[in-house]
Motif scaffolding. Structure first.
Motif, PDB file in Angstrom:
ATOM      1  N   LEU A  97     -10.703   5.232  -6.001  1.00 47.68           N
ATOM      2  CA  LEU A  97      -9.680   4.536  -5.217  1.00 47.68           C
ATOM      3  C   LEU A  97      -8.680   3.982  -6.210  1.00 47.68           C
ATOM      4  O   LEU A  97      -9.044   3.207  -7.103  1.00 47.68           O
ATOM      5  CB  LEU A  97     -10.294   3.401  -4.402  1.00 47.68           C
ATOM      6  N   ILE A  98      -7.418   4.382  -6.084  1.00 47.12           N
ATOM      7  CA  ILE A  98      -6.383   3.900  -7.000  1.00 47.12           C
ATOM      8  C   ILE A  98      -5.239   3.310  -6.175  1.00 47.12           C
ATOM      9  O   ILE A  98      -4.846   3.868  -5.159  1.00 47.12           O
ATOM     10  CB  ILE A  98      -5.876   5.017  -7.930  1.00 47.12           C
ATOM     11  N   PHE A  99      -4.743   2.171  -6.604  1.00 43.94           N
ATOM     12  CA  PHE A  99      -3.585   1.582  -5.914  1.00 43.94           C
ATOM     13  C   PHE A  99      -2.717   0.838  -6.923  1.00 43.94           C
ATOM     14  O   PHE A  99      -3.208   0.151  -7.812  1.00 43.94           O
ATOM     15  CB  PHE A  99      -4.002   0.681  -4.750  1.00 43.94           C
ATOM     16  N   HIS A 100      -1.412   1.029  -6.766  1.00 40.41           N
ATOM     17  CA  HIS A 100      -0.436   0.466  -7.693  1.00 40.41           C
ATOM     18  C   HIS A 100      -0.188  -1.004  -7.354  1.00 40.41           C
ATOM     19  O   HIS A 100      -0.216  -1.381  -6.176  1.00 40.41           O
ATOM     20  CB  HIS A 100       0.878   1.261  -7.590  1.00 40.41           C
ATOM     21  N   PRO A 101       0.057  -1.846  -8.358  1.00 40.24           N
ATOM     22  CA  PRO A 101       0.373  -3.261  -8.072  1.00 40.24           C
ATOM     23  C   PRO A 101       1.534  -3.424  -7.100  1.00 40.24           C
ATOM     24  O   PRO A 101       1.566  -4.399  -6.332  1.00 40.24           O
ATOM     25  CB  PRO A 101       0.722  -3.826  -9.451  1.00 40.24           C
ATOM     26  N   ASP A 102       2.489  -2.475  -7.102  1.00 40.92           N
ATOM     27  CA  ASP A 102       3.631  -2.580  -6.183  1.00 40.92           C
ATOM     28  C   ASP A 102       3.201  -2.514  -4.728  1.00 40.92           C
ATOM     29  O   ASP A 102       3.892  -3.049  -3.852  1.00 40.92           O
ATOM     30  CB  ASP A 102       4.640  -1.460  -6.455  1.00 40.92           C
ATOM     31  N   LEU A 103       2.066  -1.861  -4.443  1.00 41.29           N
ATOM     32  CA  LEU A 103       1.589  -1.753  -3.063  1.00 41.29           C
ATOM     33  C   LEU A 103       1.283  -3.121  -2.472  1.00 41.29           C
ATOM     34  O   LEU A 103       1.542  -3.366  -1.289  1.00 41.29           O
ATOM     35  CB  LEU A 103       0.335  -0.875  -3.003  1.00 41.29           C
ATOM     36  N   ILE A 104       0.740  -4.015  -3.294  1.00 34.26           N
ATOM     37  CA  ILE A 104       0.257  -5.304  -2.778  1.00 34.26           C
ATOM     38  C   ILE A 104       1.194  -6.458  -3.113  1.00 34.26           C
ATOM     39  O   ILE A 104       0.894  -7.609  -2.792  1.00 34.26           O
ATOM     40  CB  ILE A 104      -1.160  -5.597  -3.296  1.00 34.26           C
TER      41      ILE A 104
END
Length: 297
Positions: A97-104
């Motif tokens: 599971l990968i998510f960019h700081p910009d998402l949150i």
């Protein structure tokens, strides 16, 4: 060949693993679809969580080796480095599971992401899952994957972030369980911590180096600072800093009985740069000043 292979974007990591990019800021990657690759040192510009389901070789994080077995979660904050450069090939397995700081950014998760201390744990402090816990993790990943496959609408981002947050909150619970089930190991660390502080104050380290720090103690015990702090909190109810301060006060009480030493000498001997800082801490913890304590006793 460069020393560290860096993934700056979600798309770069997806492409590397033969995975379609459905969203520029988040992805659930099934690593068994990737091509066999050489062992490399890797760095990610985003939050990364690996669910390792079967043995897939040794990876190196800092100076610690760890065998990834089935049902193990590994957490990496942006720009952490994992792995080592070798000529060996391996077939990646598991789910990422990968998510960019910009998402949150601007969300409640973005504001509270620092509360999930396990993103700063070392790999040898990974989370080991039971079968039931693994199913919960896989269900969270599945829900995120469903939203990525679903036609984008006004609910998509909220539901994706909510499911990431739900997953991370479950991980807090699972780590609490792991602290309990590894109670004997944890008590051994607590005993070593106490011994470390005893040796520190019985030597000239406090006078030469200063007060013991949480990070310094964690290093001595070969633990990450956050994992060490969380473990001490679970075992004692005190933060690691509070535990150290409590030890300082107990040692100070013993030394105050030595009437041949001034309060300033005692303060310097404990590692305080300024005696008034010692007096302030002593009164904060005991309700009276060192001088008043000496008079009363």
């Amino acid at each position: 060949m460069e020393d560290v292979f860096y993934f700056n974007s979600i798309k770069e990591y997806n492409d590397f693993n033969n995975h379609e990019t459905l969203h520029p800021l988040v992805s659930v990657v099934h690593l068994d679809k990737a091509n066999p690759r050489k062992l490399r040192r890797l760095r990610y510009g985003f939050y990364t969580v690996f669910l390792k389901q079967i043995y897939c070789g040794d990876l190196r994080y800092g100076l610690s080796n760890y065998d990834y077995e089935g049902g193990t979660l590994i957490f990496l904050a942006p720009n952490q480095v994992i792995g080592e450069n070798k000529n060996e090939y391996y077939q990646p397995q598991g789910i990422a599971l990968i998510f960019h700081p910009d998402l949150i950014t601007g969300t409640s998760l973005g504001k509270n992401i620092g509360d999930y201390h396990f993103f700063s744990y070392a790999v040898n402090e990974a989370l080991h899952l039971s079968d039931q816990e693994r199913k919960i993790v896989e269900d969270c990943f599945s829900k995120i994957g469903y939203e990525l496959q679903h036609t984008v609408d006004k609910h998509s981002k909220h539901l994706i972030i909510s499911n990431i947050e739900l997953f991370l909150n479950y991980c807090i619970r699972f780590y609490d369980r792991q602290f309990i089930t590894r109670e004997n190991v944890n008590k051994g660390i607590l005993e070593r911590f106490e011994g470390l502080l005893n040796n520190y104050f019985s030597s000239d380290k406090s006078q030469n180096i200063g007060l013991p720090s949480v990070s310094g103690c964690a290093d001595e015990l070969h633990l990450s600072t956050n994992y060490f702090g969380d473990l001490i909190k679970k075992e004692t109810g005190l933060s690691a800093q509070e535990y150290i301060q409590s030890k300082v006060i107990n040692v100070a009480k013993e030394r105050i009985f030595d009437a041949d030493k001034s309060i300033s000498e005692i303060a310097y001997g404990l590692g305080f740069k300024y005696p008034q800082h010692f007096t302030r801490l002593f009164k904060q913890k005991t309700g009276i000043t060192p001088i008043e304590f000496r008079r009363l006793n």
